[in-house]
Motif scaffolding. Structure first.
Motif, short mmCIF file in Angstrom:
data_model
loop_
_atom_site.label_atom_id
_atom_site.label_comp_id
_atom_site.label_asym_id
_atom_site.label_seq_id
_atom_site.Cartn_x
_atom_site.Cartn_y
_atom_site.Cartn_z
N UNK A 17 0.85 -1.20 0.00
CA UNK A 17 0.00 0.00 0.00
C UNK A 17 0.88 1.25 0.00
N UNK A 18 1.93 1.21 0.81
CA UNK A 18 2.84 2.36 0.87
C UNK A 18 3.67 2.47 -0.40
N UNK A 19 4.05 1.35 -0.97
CA UNK A 19 4.80 1.36 -2.23
C UNK A 19 3.97 1.97 -3.35
N UNK A 20 2.70 1.63 -3.37
CA UNK A 20 1.80 2.19 -4.39
C UNK A 20 1.64 3.69 -4.20
N UNK A 21 1.49 4.10 -2.94
CA UNK A 21 1.36 5.54 -2.67
C UNK A 21 2.64 6.28 -3.04
N UNK A 22 3.77 5.60 -2.91
CA UNK A 22 5.08 6.20 -3.18
C UNK A 22 5.52 6.00 -4.63
N UNK A 23 4.68 5.28 -5.41
CA UNK A 23 4.97 4.95 -6.82
C UNK A 23 6.32 4.25 -6.98
N UNK A 24 6.60 3.34 -6.05
CA UNK A 24 7.84 2.56 -6.10
C UNK A 24 7.56 1.28 -6.87
N UNK A 25 7.54 1.37 -8.19
CA UNK A 25 7.03 0.30 -9.02
C UNK A 25 7.91 -0.96 -8.97
N UNK A 26 9.21 -0.78 -8.90
CA UNK A 26 10.09 -1.96 -8.79
C UNK A 26 9.82 -2.70 -7.48
N UNK A 27 9.65 -1.94 -6.40
CA UNK A 27 9.35 -2.56 -5.11
C UNK A 27 7.97 -3.21 -5.11
N UNK A 28 7.02 -2.60 -5.84
CA UNK A 28 5.68 -3.20 -5.95
C UNK A 28 5.78 -4.55 -6.65
N UNK B 217 4.93 -5.00 -17.63
CA UNK B 217 4.80 -4.55 -19.02
C UNK B 217 4.71 -3.03 -19.13
N UNK B 218 3.94 -2.42 -18.25
CA UNK B 218 3.72 -0.97 -18.31
C UNK B 218 5.01 -0.20 -18.10
N UNK B 219 5.81 -0.64 -17.13
CA UNK B 219 7.02 0.11 -16.79
C UNK B 219 8.30 -0.57 -17.28
N UNK B 220 8.12 -1.60 -18.15
CA UNK B 220 9.24 -2.29 -18.78
C UNK B 220 10.28 -2.73 -17.74
N UNK B 221 9.82 -3.41 -16.72
CA UNK B 221 10.70 -3.88 -15.64
C UNK B 221 11.33 -5.21 -16.07
#
Length: 563
Positions: free
Chosen positions: A115-126, A158-162
């Motif tokens: 939840x905090x990662x999403x709020x922080x937009x930490x996509x790799x951590x998500x 796919x969206x963030x090409x991780x």
């Protein structure tokens, strides 16, 4: 000793930790903790001290101590309010719970952190959290939830090409398809996992994917292909000191050779595996070897030894099953005892609030029915058949949603939003569109995942429309509803530009909103359990000239409470 000197001690401890000199690191951290108590506790230093102690105890297998210090660090991080530190501690705790076999508790920790990662937009951590959660869900045989988690993982990868996470996605997809007995599809994903893992230096994932392929090809009768993969995986595991994985490849290769009736080769492989297992002393691989030995004896025609060895395997498996069951029961019992007292203390209050909330809902249904039927009758008398039909469709759906709120304590935000849209549109039609409305959802909020108590918001919206906007005569009315999420908190702001509370009181409108407001306040107090008291505020909006300009209501909910 000054804080800077304690900071130097902590830095030195970190260096020892990096060099794997754990005892030296622990000694310095203990010294730092004593010194910091002497001069006054510094939150930033303490969170680091506790965190590194947690890592050291985890690395040395002292899981209870590791859990304790990670929790201490988390408590300080939450007081500081830094979301990155908070979700890292949740990840640390999840890793401890996984090692303890507490997979459900680990999932809960990962979801709180996410939840905090999403709020922080930490996509790799998500992506990391989604990988962990999916893997744990599959281990709990919760395949449906695991599939949903994988869909979210694929979307974000796919969206963030991780690219660094593609190997994990394909590996987990292979795991899911393997469980569903979709062998060809599973093989394709495991091959992709090997390709991406090798391309990004992710040896462990490559090795695990190779092992799964080595297990899948025999199901197609391709034992030779399985042997080739076992040898490749074994060489890769040996080169990277993955001793346990090397053992599993030995056993899988022996099983494939047994199927091909290459008895001497299989015997040699199992003998080597047995020797290596004696050094590692690992119970799961011991069971695996014993089962393979039973299969080898049967292939030789030595049925007595096959029978005796299979009995040994069943005994080992029964011991594992009993131990696993006992651990699960203990975890459930501990959780039950911990929550029992709190449940007893709140039960009477909960029953009271639920009773009042149901009574409130019962009052609202006839209130809606009365207004809606009156509007439909008006449209029909005026010959507006299409308007009446649209009104009836919306009204029917709204009644269904209201009835649903009496059956469940909370609804998905998406369902709450549908209810609010329908209610507001009905009121717009009844008031000849004299006001407009706008509902805004934060980009980091997924309405289908966030849950909100049923009928919590509708009375507040009704209050704004009926008592704020209904009697507004100086221009068009506006209603704004904003949902934002940050640091594990869901903030809901309901604002109107109506006549304000004082003027509304002078209109002498009868209704139930004051009763609804008190019940809402009690409901929120029960949710927050004394953790904060600013969960529900109402303020009058005033223009620069002092004239009232409507009302604003702010509701705060713990986001993780309703996930």
């Amino acid at each position: 000793m000054l804080n800077s000197e304690i900071g130097d001690l902590v830095k030195a401890a970190k260096e020892f930790y990096k060099k794997n000199e754990l005892q030296a690191a622990l000694d310095l951290l203990n010294k730092s903790e004593v010194r910091i108590d002497e001069i006054g506790r510094d939150a930033n230093l303490l969170k680091d001290i506790y965190s590194y102690k947690g890592h050291i105890y985890s690395d040395t297998g002292h899981l209870e101590e590791a859990e304790l210090y990670f929790k201490k660090s988390l408590e300080i991080c939450e007081k500081i309010g830094d979301p990155v530190f908070i979700y890292k501690r949740y990840d640390n705790l999840a890793s401890i719970y996984i090692l303890q076999g507490k997979n459900e508790t680990a999932i809960a920790c990962l979801e709180k952190g996410m939840v905090l990662k999403e709020a922080n937009k930490s996509f790799i951590d998500i992506a990391y959290s989604l990988e962990q959660i999916a893997s744990l869900q599959f281990s709990l045989e919760n395949n449906l939830e695991g599939k949903k988690t994988l869909e979210k993982l694929k979307a974000i990868v796919d969206k963030f090409e991780l690219l660094d996470h593609k190997h994990n996605y394909h590996y987990l997809m292979g795991m899911m398809l393997k469980r569903d007995q979709k062998i060809l599809q599973a093989i394709r994903h495991y091959l992709k996992a090997v390709e991406f893992a090798e391309g990004h230096g992710q040896v462990k994932i490559a090795v695990r994917a190779l092992f799964n392929l080595a297990e899948l090809y025999p199901l197609q009768g391709k034992f030779d292909k399985s042997i080739i993969l076992c040898r490749k995986g074994r060489a890769m595991a040996a080169k990277n000191s993955l001793k346990l994985e090397e053992l599993y490849f030995l056993v899988a290769e022996a099983q494939a050779e047994t199927e091909l009736r290459n008895i001497d080769k299989a015997t040699k492989l199992l003998s080597e595996a047995r020797l290596k297992e004696g050094v590692i002393n690992n119970a799961p691989v011991r069971r695996h070897i014993t089962k393979a030995e039973a299969e080898l004896f049967a292939a030789e025609g030595n049925y007595q030894n096959a029978y005796d060895t299979h009995k040994k395997f069943l005994t080992l498996y029964e011991e594992y099953y009993n131990e696993s069951t006992s651990r699960t029961v203990q975890e459930i019992q501990a959780k039950y005892e911990h929550e029992k007292k709190e449940r007893e203390l709140q039960q009477s209050k909960l029953l009271q609030v639920e009773s009042e909330l149901k009574a409130l809902r019962a009052q609202m249904d006839p209130h809606f029915i009365f207004n809606a039927l009156g509007q439909m009758r008006k449209e029909l008398l005026e010959g507006n058949i299409d308007n009446a039909d649209r009104y009836l469709v919306r009204f029917s759906r709204l009644l269904r949603l209201i009835l649903d709120t009496t059956r469940t304590p909370d609804l998905a935000l998406s369902e709450n939003l549908e209810l609010l849209h329908l209610y507001i549109q009905i009121e717009q039609a009844r008031q000849n569109n004299r006001f407009s409305y706008n509902i805004k959802i934060g980009k980091n909020i997924e309405p289908s995942r966030v849950r909100v108590p049923g009928m919590l918001l509708q009375p507040l919206i009704e209050n704004a429309v009926i008592h704020g906007l209904y009697n507004k005569t100086d221009g068009p009315g506006e209603l704004k509803i904003d949902f934002t999420a940050r640091n594990g908190l869901l903030k809901i702001v309901i604002a109107d530009n109506g006549i304000g509370r004082n003027q509304s009181a002078l209109q002498k409108k009868t209704g139930h909103t004051s009763h609804a407001t008190s019940i809402i306040r009690e409901t929120l107090a029960l949710i927050w359990k004394g953790e904060r008291d600013d969960f529900f505020t109402i303020r009058d909006k005033v223009e620069r000239n002092g004239q009232p300009n409507g009302t604003e209501v702010i509701v705060l909910l713990p986001l993780t409470r309703f996930l």
